[in-house]
Motif scaffolding. Structure first.
Motif, PDB file in Angstrom:
ATOM      1  N   PHE A 112       0.855  -1.185   0.000  1.00 51.95           N
ATOM      2  CA  PHE A 112       0.000   0.000   0.000  1.00 51.95           C
ATOM      3  C   PHE A 112       0.893   1.239   0.000  1.00 51.95           C
ATOM      4  O   PHE A 112       1.672   1.446   0.925  1.00 51.95           O
ATOM      5  N   GLY A 113       0.755   2.049  -1.040  1.00 47.14           N
ATOM      6  CA  GLY A 113       1.679   3.166  -1.218  1.00 47.14           C
ATOM      7  C   GLY A 113       1.208   4.488  -0.663  1.00 47.14           C
ATOM      8  O   GLY A 113       2.009   5.420  -0.529  1.00 47.14           O
ATOM      9  N   SER A 114      -0.075   4.600  -0.339  1.00 44.77           N
ATOM     10  CA  SER A 114      -0.613   5.860   0.164  1.00 44.77           C
ATOM     11  C   SER A 114      -1.345   5.610   1.478  1.00 44.77           C
ATOM     12  O   SER A 114      -2.066   4.608   1.596  1.00 44.77           O
ATOM     13  N   TRP A 115      -1.181   6.550   2.403  1.00 46.80           N
ATOM     14  CA  TRP A 115      -1.732   6.377   3.748  1.00 46.80           C
ATOM     15  C   TRP A 115      -2.403   7.659   4.220  1.00 46.80           C
ATOM     16  O   TRP A 115      -1.957   8.770   3.894  1.00 46.80           O
ATOM     17  N   GLY A 116      -3.453   7.493   5.020  1.00 43.54           N
ATOM     18  CA  GLY A 116      -4.060   8.625   5.674  1.00 43.54           C
ATOM     19  C   GLY A 116      -3.332   8.969   6.957  1.00 43.54           C
ATOM     20  O   GLY A 116      -2.352   8.306   7.328  1.00 43.54           O
ATOM     21  N   GLN A 117      -3.818   9.980   7.641  1.00 38.52           N
ATOM     22  CA  GLN A 117      -3.157  10.447   8.855  1.00 38.52           C
ATOM     23  C   GLN A 117      -3.577   9.653  10.081  1.00 38.52           C
ATOM     24  O   GLN A 117      -2.948   9.758  11.129  1.00 38.52           O
ATOM     25  N   GLY A 118      -4.641   8.881   9.960  1.00 44.50           N
ATOM     26  CA  GLY A 118      -5.103   8.048  11.064  1.00 44.50           C
ATOM     27  C   GLY A 118      -6.214   8.698  11.866  1.00 44.50           C
ATOM     28  O   GLY A 118      -6.315   9.926  11.943  1.00 44.50           O
ATOM     29  N   THR A 119      -7.045   7.861  12.455  1.00 45.00           N
ATOM     30  CA  THR A 119      -8.101   8.326  13.338  1.00 45.00           C
ATOM     31  C   THR A 119      -8.122   7.432  14.577  1.00 45.00           C
ATOM     32  O   THR A 119      -8.004   6.214  14.474  1.00 45.00           O
ATOM     33  N   GLN A 120      -8.233   8.052  15.737  1.00 38.68           N
ATOM     34  CA  GLN A 120      -8.126   7.323  17.001  1.00 38.68           C
ATOM     35  C   GLN A 120      -9.461   6.681  17.367  1.00 38.68           C
ATOM     36  O   GLN A 120     -10.520   7.332  17.318  1.00 38.68           O
ATOM     37  N   VAL A 121      -9.383   5.420  17.742  1.00 32.94           N
ATOM     38  CA  VAL A 121     -10.549   4.696  18.262  1.00 32.94           C
ATOM     39  C   VAL A 121     -10.203   4.217  19.660  1.00 32.94           C
ATOM     40  O   VAL A 121      -9.191   3.530  19.849  1.00 32.94           O
ATOM     41  N   ASN A 122     -11.025   4.587  20.615  1.00 32.29           N
ATOM     42  CA  ASN A 122     -10.844   4.157  21.999  1.00 32.29           C
ATOM     43  C   ASN A 122     -12.073   3.403  22.459  1.00 32.29           C
ATOM     44  O   ASN A 122     -13.197   3.912  22.353  1.00 32.29           O
ATOM     45  N   VAL A 123     -11.857   2.198  22.954  1.00 35.76           N
ATOM     46  CA  VAL A 123     -12.951   1.356  23.426  1.00 35.76           C
ATOM     47  C   VAL A 123     -12.759   1.140  24.921  1.00 35.76           C
ATOM     48  O   VAL A 123     -11.762   0.559  25.344  1.00 35.76           O
ATOM     49  N   SER A 124     -13.709   1.607  25.697  1.00 34.72           N
ATOM     50  CA  SER A 124     -13.615   1.472  27.145  1.00 34.72           C
ATOM     51  C   SER A 124     -14.323   0.208  27.615  1.00 34.72           C
ATOM     52  O   SER A 124     -15.300  -0.233  27.013  1.00 34.72           O
ATOM     53  N   SER A 125     -13.825  -0.348  28.706  1.00 34.08           N
ATOM     54  CA  SER A 125     -14.395  -1.593  29.233  1.00 34.08           C
ATOM     55  C   SER A 125     -15.520  -1.317  30.211  1.00 34.08           C
ATOM     56  O   SER A 125     -15.759  -0.199  30.616  1.00 34.08           O
TER      57      SER A 125
END
Length: 125
Positions: A112-125
């Protein structure tokens, strides 16, 4: 070069759902193999899901199979990741990635040659 912008991350309780979106520009979207990867704190980035040009072919990491669904809308140049039954171990930064190669089921980041900046996912217990 492809520009990718993710959205849809956030905080959710275990068992909940989120849908991530990734909008692409700069290249014919319908000729891009798309993928989602994630990186948890202290861990290496790992493959989550991939989808072929037309959306007919998909593959998933074993850890998310049956809970996550990747899809795409070529008219909107957008790929999605529907995440259900989320677990605390799904907490990570999620990245969208694009490849100009035809779909092969590859899980390798180097394909994969192109990437996004990312998005944070937080899952609480």
């Amino acid at each position: 070069q492809v520009q990718l912008v993710e959205s849809g991350g956030g905080l959710v309780q275990a068992g909940g759902s989120l849908r991530l979106s990734c909008a692409a520009s700069g290249r014919t979207f319908s000729r891009l193999t798309m993928g989602w990867f994630r990186q948890a704190p202290g861990k290496e980035r790992e493959f989550v899901a991939g989808i072929s040009w037309g959306g007919a072919l998909t593959n998933y990491a074993d850890s998310v199979k049956g809970r996550f669904t990747i899809s795409r809308d070529n008219a909107k140049s957008t790929v999605y990741l529907q995440m259900n039954s989320l677990k605390p171990e799904d907490t990570a930064v999620y990245y969208c990635a694009a490849s100009v190669r035809a779909y092969s089921g590859s899980r390798s980041q180097t394909d994969f040659g192109s990437w996004g900046q990312g998005t944070q996912v937080n899952v609480s217990s």
